[in-house]
Design an enzyme around this catalytic site. Structure first.
Site, PDB file in Angstrom:
ATOM      1  N   VAL A 103       3.556   1.956   2.510  1.00 46.28           N
ATOM      2  CA  VAL A 103       2.890   2.063   1.213  1.00 46.28           C
ATOM      3  C   VAL A 103       3.767   2.910   0.301  1.00 46.28           C
ATOM      4  CG1 VAL A 103       0.572   1.818   2.162  1.00 46.28           C
ATOM      5  CG2 VAL A 103       1.551   4.100   1.913  1.00 46.28           C
ATOM      6  N   SER A 104       3.683   2.626  -0.995  1.00 47.43           N
ATOM      7  CA  SER A 104       4.488   3.362  -1.971  1.00 47.43           C
ATOM      8  C   SER A 104       3.715   4.495  -2.625  1.00 47.43           C
ATOM      9  CB  SER A 104       5.013   2.414  -3.059  1.00 47.43           C
ATOM     10  OG  SER A 104       5.802   1.398  -2.493  1.00 47.43           O
ATOM     11  N   THR A 105       2.402   4.340  -2.704  1.00 48.01           N
ATOM     12  CA  THR A 105       1.571   5.335  -3.384  1.00 48.01           C
ATOM     13  C   THR A 105       0.326   5.629  -2.572  1.00 48.01           C
ATOM     14  OG1 THR A 105       0.228   3.720  -4.583  1.00 48.01           O
ATOM     15  CG2 THR A 105       2.316   4.382  -5.594  1.00 48.01           C
TER      16      THR A 105
END
Length: 210
Positions: free
Chosen positions: A8-10
């Site tokens: 996941v990026s955020t």
């Protein structure tokens, strides 16, 4: 060996949801995932930081790499296609639970063709947008317009800001902007134009490099 990859990026994205989808797929298809790699890191980071190099060291011919979708591998289609080519060269099968038509564990020839088409249209779309943006800026300068935000003007929340991560995801998988527009308009009270979407993408630093 089977490795499940979750990235996941955020904080707004969910590792739990991704893992559930991988486990669900494995159960239905009677697979046992030997190891999960879970990390929160931007796609802009290097392949080493995203532990992809580590995965290539662990997996060998006949092994399986499983994740939810193409966008988990990288930030643009060129990088993703290069990674997929490396997986294929090593004989590692790929499974994308949300995009089964692109998985290489069943029909490698079909998935390779579809990926090539995705990559071609994604790159062509980016080049067209980039060229139009350059032409628009050049025309604006030629007419004497002052480009950029005037001093003292505060940033405002744009109508597409709440959909930024969603748009980024669509761009990463190579979805055409006309199709992105339809998906976003279905969630808005008042439809926006394709020009508005393109301007949003071309002026946002996180999106225009995709």
């Amino acid at each position: 060996m089977i490795i499940g990859y979750i990235r996941v990026s955020t904080e707004q994205q969910s590792m739990k949801n991704q893992k559930h989808k991988l486990l669900e797929y494995a159960q239905i298809n009677k697979l046992v995932i030997d190891e999960f790699i879970e990390l929160e890191i931007s796609s802009k980071k290097s392949q080493k930081d995203r532990l992809l190099d580590n995965i290539f060291e662990k997996l060998t011919n006949g092994d399986i790499f499983i994740c939810t979708e193409l966008s988990r591998l990288g930030r643009n289609m060129l990088e993703i296609l290069n990674l997929i080519e490396k997986f294929n060269e090593l004989g590692i099968k790929l499974i994308f639970t949300n995009q089964p038509e692109l998985s290489t564990n069943k029909n490698e020839a079909l998935s390779s063709l579809l990926l090539a088409i995705y990559g071609y249209f994604a790159q062509t779309e980016r080049e067209i947008i980039s060229e139009r943006t350059k032409q628009g800026l050049a025309a604006a300068r030629a007419s004497g317009k002052i480009l950029g935000r005037p001093k003292g003007v505060k940033n405002k929340v744009r109508i597409l800001d709440p959909f930024k991560e969603e748009i980024k995801k669509y761009l990463e998988i190579g979805l055409m902007q006309t199709n992105i527009l339809k998906l976003i308009n279905s969630k808005l009270e008042k439809d926006i134009s394709l020009t508005t979407l393109r301007y949003f993408i071309s002026t946002d630093t996180d999106l225009k490099i995709i």
